[in-house]
Design a protein around this motif. Structure first.
Motif, PDB file in Angstrom:
ATOM      1  N   TRP A  96       0.900  -1.139   0.131  1.00 34.86           N
ATOM      2  CA  TRP A  96       0.083   0.173  -0.165  1.00 34.86           C
ATOM      3  C   TRP A  96       0.782   1.377  -0.068  1.00 34.86           C
ATOM      4  CZ3 TRP A  96      -3.100  -2.758   4.304  1.00 34.86           C
ATOM      5  CH2 TRP A  96      -4.248  -3.591   3.777  1.00 34.86           C
ATOM      6  N   LEU A  97       1.984   1.335   0.722  1.00 31.97           N
ATOM      7  CA  LEU A  97       2.638   2.401   0.899  1.00 31.97           C
ATOM      8  C   LEU A  97       3.551   2.730  -0.464  1.00 31.97           C
ATOM      9  CD1 LEU A  97       4.092   2.654   4.529  1.00 31.97           C
ATOM     10  CD2 LEU A  97       2.036   3.439   3.634  1.00 31.97           C
ATOM     11  N   VAL A  98       3.988   1.717  -0.854  1.00 28.14           N
ATOM     12  CA  VAL A  98       4.638   1.921  -2.513  1.00 28.14           C
ATOM     13  C   VAL A  98       3.584   2.405  -3.393  1.00 28.14           C
ATOM     14  CG1 VAL A  98       5.544   0.620  -4.599  1.00 28.14           C
ATOM     15  CG2 VAL A  98       6.318   0.046  -2.244  1.00 28.14           C
ATOM     16  N   ALA A  99       2.279   1.922  -3.500  1.00 32.57           N
ATOM     17  CA  ALA A  99       1.241   2.330  -4.341  1.00 32.57           C
ATOM     18  C   ALA A  99       0.919   3.756  -4.123  1.00 32.57           C
ATOM     19  CB  ALA A  99      -0.073   1.242  -4.387  1.00 32.57           C
ATOM     20  N   ASP A 138       3.842   6.240  -5.139  1.00 30.40           N
ATOM     21  CA  ASP A 138       3.948   6.288  -6.486  1.00 30.40           C
ATOM     22  C   ASP A 138       2.609   6.839  -7.258  1.00 30.40           C
ATOM     23  OD1 ASP A 138       5.050   5.941  -9.023  1.00 30.40           O
ATOM     24  OD2 ASP A 138       4.276   3.936  -9.275  1.00 30.40           O
ATOM     25  N   GLN A 139       1.434   6.079  -6.885  1.00 25.90           N
ATOM     26  CA  GLN A 139       0.295   6.569  -7.715  1.00 25.90           C
ATOM     27  C   GLN A 139      -0.527   7.693  -7.094  1.00 25.90           C
ATOM     28  OE1 GLN A 139      -2.304   3.165  -7.480  1.00 25.90           O
ATOM     29  NE2 GLN A 139      -0.859   1.717  -8.265  1.00 25.90           N
ATOM     30  N   VAL A 140      -0.526   7.919  -5.770  1.00 23.99           N
ATOM     31  CA  VAL A 140      -1.392   9.119  -5.383  1.00 23.99           C
ATOM     32  C   VAL A 140      -0.579  10.309  -5.214  1.00 23.99           C
ATOM     33  CG1 VAL A 140      -2.859   9.612  -3.468  1.00 23.99           C
ATOM     34  CG2 VAL A 140      -3.010   7.170  -4.499  1.00 23.99           C
ATOM     35  N   PHE A 141       0.421   9.901  -4.481  1.00 25.18           N
ATOM     36  CA  PHE A 141       1.518  11.093  -4.263  1.00 25.18           C
ATOM     37  C   PHE A 141       2.511  11.729  -5.103  1.00 25.18           C
ATOM     38  CE2 PHE A 141       0.137   9.415  -0.171  1.00 25.18           C
ATOM     39  CZ  PHE A 141      -1.043  10.119   0.224  1.00 25.18           C
ATOM     40  N   ALA A 142       2.620  10.787  -6.155  1.00 29.00           N
ATOM     41  CA  ALA A 142       3.609  11.047  -7.406  1.00 29.00           C
ATOM     42  C   ALA A 142       5.067  11.228  -6.710  1.00 29.00           C
ATOM     43  CB  ALA A 142       3.180  11.946  -8.281  1.00 29.00           C
ATOM     44  N   SER A 143       5.615  10.414  -5.741  1.00 28.22           N
ATOM     45  CA  SER A 143       7.021  10.873  -5.158  1.00 28.22           C
ATOM     46  C   SER A 143       7.761   9.459  -5.412  1.00 28.22           C
ATOM     47  CB  SER A 143       6.583  11.178  -3.497  1.00 28.22           C
ATOM     48  OG  SER A 143       7.652  11.685  -3.106  1.00 28.22           O
TER      49      SER A 143
END
Length: 452
Positions: free
Chosen positions: A259-262, A265-270
């Motif tokens: 979840w934290l990888v997703a 990457d996906q939600v916070f684009a970091s």
């Protein structure tokens, strides 16, 4: 074979009238050595976890691949976990742990060498993750039950809580250091640090005074010991349903890496720095949860189930977080609730089990807790890839919440309780109260113990 000289007794440094405080287990020399050796190793372990998850993500660009890595690491526990418990009940746990810690160190050094030479690919990571899982099958039940050998039954809950605080404190340091290290010099250095860190617990195990250990009586080799363990748990509804709940939470709720990888990457684009920060924030809450659990002299089953429900609800809320700040604020709360559930479930199951069965019971606990990851990890990873990180997180949270409610109702029925709803002013709106005697039923032949 008879137990050792101090078996079953509290350490000499703690009298029967002494109150158990947050750090009472530190009065025991063997435990202090074990604690600080593991503190070093735990930092390395968290550094490798973050670096490994990020390496897989870089090599594949897939959250599902991270889930496969986790699945392979925990698949051996699902397949062979109970055999590790049988072994822990049979052999000298200290000697066994020296071997497992050395093996885990070698896997970290191997991954470091592959990454330094720039030949690493995702299949190397998969193989090494599976090997770590095989070693963990033996290491986990031995390490969990060795706590009782060091501190005795009176301090068991306190020591389990401090061990969890130790592991989660390392989670504050390890991910942050790993995030900076990956960005600055590469993940290979994190793998190297992890491999070398296992020297510390090995030295600690060698330094222990074996005469001060409190070993349970070893179970001689014999046929049917695995079946005996399963039969024992099956006859104890208080243990069985707690382990069922642990299985659901472990399978669908403890997929934080995915979840934290997703979300990163996906939600916070970091990038990896944000990933490490989120892990550290969650770890901060976990440390608080473990230390609060260490202060509790006892806990009730309903408290443990309630902690599972709160943890599950927070996952659902986090899935709808509108921005990074709200999501980050929720991480410590999720960590606190999750660790409170984990520690109280672990210590309650150990304390409630017969010492001769403890290795097999705790191996079943660990098998369902981490062994469910091969099922939940890829599923959650696939949901996150196909439908987005928010869908993956809310799905896991809802499954866990349903399990907590279901187990609460079953345990209440076993314990002769019912849910009372009161709308009168000044009374509790919801409360568990005793049912009428004629309403109470139980499975034939089941060894019922009161559910507090």
């Amino acid at each position: 074979m008879s137990p050792g000289p101090g078996a079953g007794s509290a350490p000499a440094s703690l009298t029967a009238t002494d109150k158990v405080s947050t750090f009472s287990s530190f009065r025991v020399r063997n435990y202090r050595i074990h604690f600080f050796g593991n503190a070093i190793s735990n930092i390395g372990t968290w550094m490798q976890r973050i670096a490994q998850d990020w390496l897989v993500h870089e090599l594949t660009g897939s959250a599902a691949a991270v889930g496969i890595t986790l699945a392979l690491q925990f698949l051996p526990m699902l397949l062979f976990g109970l055999y590790g418990g049988v072994l822990a009940d049979r052999v000298d746990k200290r000697k066994l742990l020296i071997g497992t810690q050395a093996a885990l160190g070698l896997t970290g050094l191997t991954l470091a060498a592959l990454t330094f030479t720039d030949v690493v690919n995702v299949y190397h990571v998969y193989v090494l993750a599976f090997l770590v899982g095989l070693v963990t099958v033996v290491d986990n039940p031995a390490r969990q039950t060795f706590v009782s050998d060091m501190v005795g039954p009176r301090l068991l809950r306190n020591a389990v809580s401090l061990n969890s605080a130790n592991f989660q404190s390392a989670r504050l340091i390890g991910p942050a250091v790993a995030g900076v290290m990956i960005a600055a010099v590469g993940g290979a250095w994190a793998f190297l640090a992890n491999g070398l860190s296992f020297i510390a617990p090995i030295i600690g195990l060698l330094m222990m005074r074996t005469s001060e250990l409190n070993p349970a009586e070893r179970v001689p080799r014999g046929r049917g010991q695995l079946r005996d363990g399963l039969r024992y748990v099956g006859g104890r509804p208080d243990l069985l349903w707690m382990i069922v709940l642990v299985g659901f939470i472990g399978t669908f709720g403890y997929n934080f890496a995915i979840w934290l990888v997703a979300f990163t990457d996906q939600v916070f684009a970091s990038g990896p720095g944000t990933f490490g920060l989120l892990n550290s924030l969650m770890a901060g809450g976990s440390v608080v949860g473990a230390l609060l659990a260490a202060r509790r002299g006892s806990n009730r089953t309903r408290f443990t189930v309630g902690a599972a429900a709160v943890f599950s609800s927070l996952l659902v809320v986090a899935s709808a977080a509108p921005n990074f700040v709200v999501f980050a604020v929720l991480m410590p709360l999720i960590g606190l609730a999750g660790m409170t559930f984990q520690v109280t479930a672990n210590s309650t199951i150990q304390i409630s089990s017969d010492p001769a069965m403890r290795g097999r019971v705790i191996s079943l606990f660990m098998m369902v807790f981490v062994g469910g990851t091969p099922i939940g990890g890829p599923l959650v990873g696939w949901l996150s890839d196909e439908f987005g990180a928010r869908v993956g997180l809310i799905s896991g949270g809802l499954v866990c919440l349903a399990a907590a409610v279901g187990v609460a109702l079953i345990l209440a029925r076993i314990g002769g309780l019912r849910l009372r709803i009161s709308l009168r002013a000044g009374s509790r709106g919801l409360a568990l109260v005793p049912r009428d005697p004629e309403e109470v039923t139980a499975p034939a032949g089941a060894a019922i113990r009161p559910v507090a």
